[in-house]
Write an enzyme that holds these catalytic residues in place. Sequence first.
Site, PDB file in Angstrom:
ATOM      1  CG  HIS A   1      -2.197  -0.790   0.872  1.00 26.40           C
ATOM      2  ND1 HIS A   1      -2.872  -1.545   1.792  1.00 26.40           N
ATOM      3  CD2 HIS A   1      -2.841  -0.935  -0.292  1.00 26.40           C
ATOM      4  CE1 HIS A   1      -3.898  -2.123   1.202  1.00 26.40           C
ATOM      5  NE2 HIS A   1      -3.897  -1.768  -0.065  1.00 26.40           N
TER       6      HIS A   1
ATOM      7  CD  GLU B   1       0.409  -9.242 -44.787  1.00 32.47           C
ATOM      8  OE1 GLU B   1       0.834  -9.155 -43.628  1.00 32.47           O
ATOM      9  OE2 GLU B   1      -0.736  -9.666 -45.060  1.00 32.47           O
TER      10      GLU B   1
ATOM     11  CG  ASP C   1       3.219 -11.687 -42.397  1.00 33.92           C
ATOM     12  OD1 ASP C   1       3.859 -12.690 -42.035  1.00 33.92           O
ATOM     13  OD2 ASP C   1       2.028 -11.496 -42.099  1.00 33.92           O
TER      14      ASP C   1
HETATM   15  C1  PEP Z   1       1.942  -7.768 -40.317  1.00 34.78           C
HETATM   16  O1  PEP Z   1       2.260  -8.791 -40.931  1.00 34.78           O
HETATM   17  O2  PEP Z   1       2.733  -6.849 -40.061  1.00 34.78           O
HETATM   18  C2  PEP Z   1       0.566  -7.603 -39.838  1.00 34.78           C
HETATM   19  C3  PEP Z   1       0.143  -6.462 -39.326  1.00 34.78           C
HETATM   20  O3  PEP Z   1      -0.240  -8.694 -39.916  1.00 34.78           O
HETATM   21  P1  PEP Z   1      -0.210  -9.929 -38.911  1.00 34.78           P
HETATM   22  O4  PEP Z   1       0.789  -9.597 -37.836  1.00 34.78           O
HETATM   23  O5  PEP Z   1      -1.591 -10.088 -38.422  1.00 34.78           O
HETATM   24  O6  PEP Z   1       0.235 -11.032 -39.798  1.00 34.78           O
HETATM   25 MG    MG Z   2       0.703 -10.048 -41.699  1.00 31.74          MG
END
Ligand code: PEP
Ligand code: MG
Length: 843
Positions: free
Chosen positions: A459, A695, A719
């Site tokens: 606390h 991506e 990705d």
């Molecule tokens: C990414 O690939 O950056 C993205 C935002 O998609 P996810 O992480 O859902 O694959």
């Molecule tokens: Mg992705």
Amino acid sequence: MSIPVEVRLGAAPHNREDAVRAAGAVLAQAGHVHPAYVDSLLQREKVANTFLGQGVAIPHGMIEDKHLVQRTGLAVLQVPAGVRWGDDAKQARLVVAIAAASDEHIAVLRRLTRLMRDEALMRRLVETSDPQDIVRALTAEDEAVATAAPALEDFPLGREVALNYPNGLHARPAGQWAQTAQRFAARVHVRCGSTVVDGKNVAALLSLGAGRGATLRLSAQGPDAEEALRALRAVIVRLGDEEARQAQLAASRQSQAQGLGSALGDWQPTARQTFTGIAASPGLVIGTLVQAEGAALEVEDRFRSAPLEAEALERALQAALAELEALSAQARAAGRTEQAGIFHAHAGLLRDAALLQAVSRGIVQGHGAAWAWRHALGERVAAQRALPDATLAARAADLQDAGERVLRQLLGLPAATLEAAWPADAILLADDLSPSVTAQIDPSRVRGFCTARGGPTAHTAILARALGLPAVVASGPDLLAAEAGTPAILDGYRGRLYVAPSATALIEARDKIALLARRQAEEARTRLLPATTTDGHTVEIAANVNRADQVERALEAGAEGVGLMRTEFLFLERDTVPDEEAQYQALRAMVEALGGRPLVVRTLDIGGDKQVPHLQLPVEDNPFLGVRGARLALRRDDLLMPQLRALYRAARHGPLQVMFPMISTVEEVHALRQRMAQVREELDAPEVAVGIMIEVPSAALLADRLAAHVDFFSIGTNDLTQYALAVDRQHPELAGMADSLHPAVLRLVERTVAGARRHGRWVGVCGGLAGEPLGAALLVGLGVHELSMSVGDLGPIKALLRRHSLAELQALAQRALDVDSADEVRALGTALRGEDTAEGAQP
Ligand code: PEP
Ligand code: MG
């Protein structure tokens, strides 16, 4: 040191995500983690299977999110009916979520792996109705459970190696050690201290509890023993570099994520003595040390008669209760609700039946009320302090404090008050500052506290945060020898007290304090303001949010909309495919929660690491290069068409933009747009903007072609990084190479922005890079218009962008495009931080 364990019995989560969310919520409620850590736990489940075996799963966050851990602790969900963890064979019955600030959790992993060998005990823990059974099993020091394991010995052929992993031996490297050992015919043993285990068994390796700096002895026997030892040693050493790099990355993120505290960088003031404890309440102050504790109360055992002593006790109790209720009411009236709550809780402690019984017994046995009270209280406080759960143990200070109030009444002493003689810039030192004293503190006279004991959830710490005073706890007993009247610097960000600092350190501290004050004002002020650079360029800031009930928190944190709603969560959180209506309801709720603000909904991104068992998709050898995202959508009208219908229907209720994941060709865009046109016509629905994720490198390289056919791009740096660098984002050994700051990834971003510009399209980024300070700075410098990130990153990123000019960020980005490695890009970030801490950084 034992770790606080929160237990929830009889949980019945629908699925793995539910279970992870529930356990994460418990960690957050207990103050172990920032609520955003739940996303990190879920992210880990996407990239790794946390099922350990024998009905135990150990969800834990991503290493780069360590800054969201506030203090080490565990949350255990007992799931008697089990919850599926990946496949049918993996049913988790104890879900042990881990928040680990450093390597204390290794001891828990070790105990856990030992417990798992004792089937009867595991069954008991899954069925018990007493949470303490689970707490004890995870934290008790007794080694009884270990007896089930056969004792192993070293082989004569062996060598030693020091474990230089900053976080000790944890599951990921242990897996690689075991894999390496398994390549050889020889038997391989690993010793740590007095424990020797099979080096081919991950759980056994974890049971070593090998912390940072441990000395290990590797030994082997068999035809290729020498090679096995050489290979194992090599992998241990090699992973050490990787672990150190990861830890450094986590630390640099942590210092950046501390927001204001990041302005301290690695500042090390020189001082006669430095105490390091746990940062319990943030802030940096200069002050004068004061020993805050009065002498212990003297109590004589004076007995008159049992009725008289009992009456005295009752009077003292009532008076103390009245005092507490009055203090609580006063605090409430002054709007200090935390204080009010604590005094109220103290009143509850005084009504504790076991304590009152023990005192009564003392009186009946012929002791004075004061003596009997003191004695019973002492026992209860000691028992509380010894509890394995640190949160409960921290309550010992409350019990002592409330109990002393009664004792003062019995002794006819006034309630404890603060010394009027304290200087006006007091830094209070105490063994474990009592909540009563803390609550009476006049913040205009006291600059902060530092205690020898206590914990960040005591606390005292809660009150310190409520009063806005910096506090450091658990600094060790030597603290009490520090001389009163000595000047000191208290750093509540990093948990340090510098006693008798040098003149230079004091000057530096004053500068830092001034900078922090400016920063604090800036973050508070700019959280809801647009992220406009000093030269007038505004970047849109959005949050990655999947559910309507999380929107409010995102907006409060500064989000201007939702830049990524991952709809696969609708599929992952249930055991059947959600129908059009269910999807429509979820999307409509999201649109409505946003009240007209922008929303980008991504269509189903299943495949790769996101597997949905109930879709029963064929197993692929290379799922990341397989039927994933848009590729799946185009092969499965039964999934795509209901989702598009739901999207168009929801779009009637407010702004909504649709985005397709995993696009790698222009043909996919044509085919998807055709499907959209068909659905729109069927429903006679309004137009919606259509975007795609960038991506896959082919999409980035073809951005100028793709931009002709869509309204916007959002770059998925997670990705894009794995595909650009050819590193599986969940590869146990290589994941560290998947660094989104790599110049190759930045060049693809540059190319994407250039392609979009040709057709006047906007470009967002919704991958993890958008929420990293240096990443966000570079992306804006590369010409990105919108950044969408986790809720916890919004405030710091907005403030950071507002501190810089677009021209500066553009120059930085140009430099980053022209280096060899991610490390070199990161080194450019130091310049950014240096600039941040410069005097010129005015709010
Ligand atoms: C990414 O690939 O950056 C993205 C935002 O998609 P996810 O992480 O859902 O694959
Ligand atoms: Mg992705």
